[in-house]
Design a protein around this motif. Sequence first.
Motif, mmCIF file in Angstrom:
data_model
loop_
_atom_site.group_PDB
_atom_site.id
_atom_site.type_symbol
_atom_site.label_atom_id
_atom_site.label_comp_id
_atom_site.label_asym_id
_atom_site.label_seq_id
_atom_site.Cartn_x
_atom_site.Cartn_y
_atom_site.Cartn_z
ATOM 1 N N LYS A 17 -0.841 -0.895 9.754
ATOM 2 C CA LYS A 17 0.272 -1.714 8.614
ATOM 3 C C LYS A 17 0.902 -2.845 9.523
ATOM 4 C CE LYS A 17 4.250 -1.631 5.720
ATOM 5 N NZ LYS A 17 5.915 -0.914 5.651
ATOM 6 N N TRP A 18 -0.073 -4.136 8.841
ATOM 7 C CA TRP A 18 0.993 -5.128 9.587
ATOM 8 C C TRP A 18 2.364 -5.364 9.007
ATOM 9 C CZ3 TRP A 18 -1.815 -7.162 14.179
ATOM 10 C CH2 TRP A 18 -2.781 -6.043 14.994
ATOM 11 N N GLN A 19 3.705 -5.934 9.404
ATOM 12 C CA GLN A 19 4.215 -5.847 8.711
ATOM 13 C C GLN A 19 5.474 -6.512 9.071
ATOM 14 O OE1 GLN A 19 6.794 -1.883 7.810
ATOM 15 N NE2 GLN A 19 7.478 -2.019 9.705
ATOM 16 N N SER A 20 5.584 -7.771 9.366
ATOM 17 C CA SER A 20 6.274 -8.488 10.295
ATOM 18 C C SER A 20 5.971 -9.637 10.294
ATOM 19 C CB SER A 20 6.485 -8.328 11.025
ATOM 20 O OG SER A 20 5.892 -8.193 12.702
ATOM 21 N N ASP A 21 6.462 -10.403 10.427
ATOM 22 C CA ASP A 21 6.295 -12.486 10.598
ATOM 23 C C ASP A 21 4.991 -11.826 12.313
ATOM 24 O OD1 ASP A 21 7.278 -12.443 8.502
ATOM 25 O OD2 ASP A 21 9.151 -13.688 9.252
ATOM 26 N N PHE A 74 12.866 -2.913 12.577
ATOM 27 C CA PHE A 74 11.668 -2.758 13.904
ATOM 28 C C PHE A 74 11.183 -2.594 14.362
ATOM 29 C CE2 PHE A 74 16.332 -0.312 13.491
ATOM 30 C CZ PHE A 74 17.132 -1.540 13.163
ATOM 31 N N PHE A 75 10.133 -2.590 13.262
ATOM 32 C CA PHE A 75 8.357 -2.490 13.639
ATOM 33 C C PHE A 75 7.421 -3.375 13.289
ATOM 34 C CE2 PHE A 75 10.003 1.848 13.858
ATOM 35 C CZ PHE A 75 10.155 2.271 15.204
ATOM 36 N N ASP A 76 6.483 -3.859 13.763
ATOM 37 C CA ASP A 76 5.515 -4.965 13.524
ATOM 38 C C ASP A 76 4.382 -4.217 13.040
ATOM 39 O OD1 ASP A 76 6.712 -7.441 14.798
ATOM 40 O OD2 ASP A 76 6.222 -6.588 16.953
ATOM 41 N N ILE A 77 3.858 -2.835 13.084
ATOM 42 C CA ILE A 77 3.212 -2.437 13.251
ATOM 43 C C ILE A 77 3.246 -0.773 13.171
ATOM 44 C CG2 ILE A 77 0.374 -1.639 13.518
ATOM 45 C CD1 ILE A 77 0.083 -4.389 15.404
ATOM 46 N N ILE A 78 2.349 -0.169 12.346
ATOM 47 C CA ILE A 78 2.782 0.957 11.439
ATOM 48 C C ILE A 78 0.887 1.773 11.661
ATOM 49 C CG2 ILE A 78 3.364 3.000 10.105
ATOM 50 C CD1 ILE A 78 5.228 1.573 11.340
ATOM 51 N N GLN A 79 1.604 2.911 12.931
ATOM 52 C CA GLN A 79 -0.286 3.332 12.283
ATOM 53 C C GLN A 79 0.135 5.016 12.151
ATOM 54 O OE1 GLN A 79 -2.450 3.244 16.706
ATOM 55 N NE2 GLN A 79 -0.617 1.916 17.141
ATOM 56 N N SER A 80 -1.070 5.320 11.193
ATOM 57 C CA SER A 80 -0.993 6.323 10.123
ATOM 58 C C SER A 80 -2.653 6.908 9.761
ATOM 59 C CB SER A 80 0.108 5.949 9.335
ATOM 60 O OG SER A 80 -0.229 6.746 7.838
ATOM 61 N N PRO A 81 -3.148 8.063 9.329
ATOM 62 C CA PRO A 81 -3.416 8.466 9.184
ATOM 63 C C PRO A 81 -3.676 7.270 7.109
ATOM 64 C CG PRO A 81 -2.694 9.750 9.165
ATOM 65 C CD PRO A 81 -1.397 9.279 10.226
ATOM 66 N N ILE A 82 -4.813 7.389 6.624
ATOM 67 C CA ILE A 82 -4.399 7.385 5.045
ATOM 68 C C ILE A 82 -4.217 8.184 4.597
ATOM 69 C CG2 ILE A 82 -6.255 6.363 3.702
ATOM 70 C CD1 ILE A 82 -7.469 5.266 5.468
ATOM 71 N N VAL A 83 -3.505 8.499 4.088
ATOM 72 C CA VAL A 83 -2.645 9.934 3.977
ATOM 73 C C VAL A 83 -3.281 9.830 1.350
ATOM 74 C CG1 VAL A 83 -1.798 10.674 4.608
ATOM 75 C CG2 VAL A 83 -0.778 9.147 2.699
ATOM 76 N N TYR A 109 8.842 -1.611 0.270
ATOM 77 C CA TYR A 109 9.030 -0.925 1.765
ATOM 78 C C TYR A 109 8.546 -1.479 2.952
ATOM 79 C CZ TYR A 109 11.458 2.752 3.938
ATOM 80 O OH TYR A 109 12.213 3.446 5.019
ATOM 81 N N VAL A 110 9.446 -1.803 3.927
ATOM 82 C CA VAL A 110 9.251 -2.054 5.110
ATOM 83 C C VAL A 110 10.200 -1.877 6.051
ATOM 84 C CG1 VAL A 110 9.446 -3.849 6.832
ATOM 85 C CG2 VAL A 110 8.584 -4.874 4.651
ATOM 86 N N TYR A 111 9.731 -0.843 7.603
ATOM 87 C CA TYR A 111 10.172 0.071 8.932
ATOM 88 C C TYR A 111 10.695 -1.197 9.301
ATOM 89 C CZ TYR A 111 6.870 4.182 6.875
ATOM 90 O OH TYR A 111 7.201 4.858 5.910
ATOM 91 N N GLY A 133 0.922 -1.092 0.514
ATOM 92 C CA GLY A 133 0.013 -0.165 0.197
ATOM 93 C C GLY A 133 0.833 1.406 -0.180
ATOM 94 N N GLU A 134 0.279 1.867 0.591
ATOM 95 C CA GLU A 134 1.058 3.998 0.592
ATOM 96 C C GLU A 134 2.100 3.321 1.306
ATOM 97 O OE1 GLU A 134 -2.658 6.446 1.178
ATOM 98 O OE2 GLU A 134 -2.462 5.530 3.586
ATOM 99 N N LEU A 135 2.664 2.857 2.284
ATOM 100 C CA LEU A 135 3.559 2.996 3.268
ATOM 101 C C LEU A 135 4.257 1.553 2.770
ATOM 102 C CD1 LEU A 135 2.097 4.413 6.473
ATOM 103 C CD2 LEU A 135 3.128 5.249 4.544
ATOM 104 N N GLY A 136 3.734 0.982 1.459
ATOM 105 C CA GLY A 136 5.214 -0.177 1.648
ATOM 106 C C GLY A 136 4.635 -1.138 1.805
ATOM 107 N N LYS A 137 4.651 -2.415 2.092
ATOM 108 C CA LYS A 137 4.873 -4.278 1.899
ATOM 109 C C LYS A 137 3.586 -4.468 3.079
ATOM 110 C CE LYS A 137 7.485 -6.919 1.172
ATOM 111 N NZ LYS A 137 8.608 -8.205 1.072
ATOM 112 N N GLY A 138 3.137 -5.413 3.243
ATOM 113 C CA GLY A 138 2.183 -5.030 4.573
ATOM 114 C C GLY A 138 0.764 -4.954 4.816
ATOM 115 N N PHE A 139 -0.069 -6.362 6.001
ATOM 116 C CA PHE A 139 -1.076 -6.410 5.418
ATOM 117 C C PHE A 139 -1.848 -5.293 6.124
ATOM 118 C CE2 PHE A 139 -5.206 -8.003 7.949
ATOM 119 C CZ PHE A 139 -5.426 -8.690 6.584
#
Length: 144
Positions: free
Chosen positions: A124-128, A103-112, A99-101, A28-34
């Motif tokens: 954005k759930w982005q880790s195992d 050290f983080f499992d989840i990124i919380q963000s406004p939809i932009v 793109y994956v951040y 999505g807009e902030l990279g790879k993730g669910f």
Amino acid sequence: MKKNYHGSSSAAIDSIHSGKIDWSLGGGELGKGFYTTPDIWVASKASWNCDDKEEVSVVELVVKNLDYLKLHQEAFDLHYAQLEREKIKRMQGNGPRDYVYDFFDIIQSPIVGKGKYNRNLQHKWQSDAAEDLLNSDKVQRIVK
């Protein structure tokens, strides 16, 4: 309890409901993730990857607060999320974003990505570790 919603094709929702989330498949807009949102109406509208002919469904994922808080999280405000989205677009164009951040499992963000949605939150759930939690029996998955 933390309720999250994900909208997608009926086939994808069936797989998610069965506990077969694969965070690495989404982008999505902030990279790879669910991606999920706490707003069911946003999830039902946010299935931009679905074909116009596909039936869209929504799954509710109910996570206990304690389990959610065990994951490493980062929260972006609107301005920072907009800057990050533009940075990722410059790095990888408009195609699938890997793109994956770190050290983080989840990124919380406004939809932009869409101006009318930027008051709504996305996760954005982005880790195992995040995937393992979402697929575990600790999480209720309910098709809406």
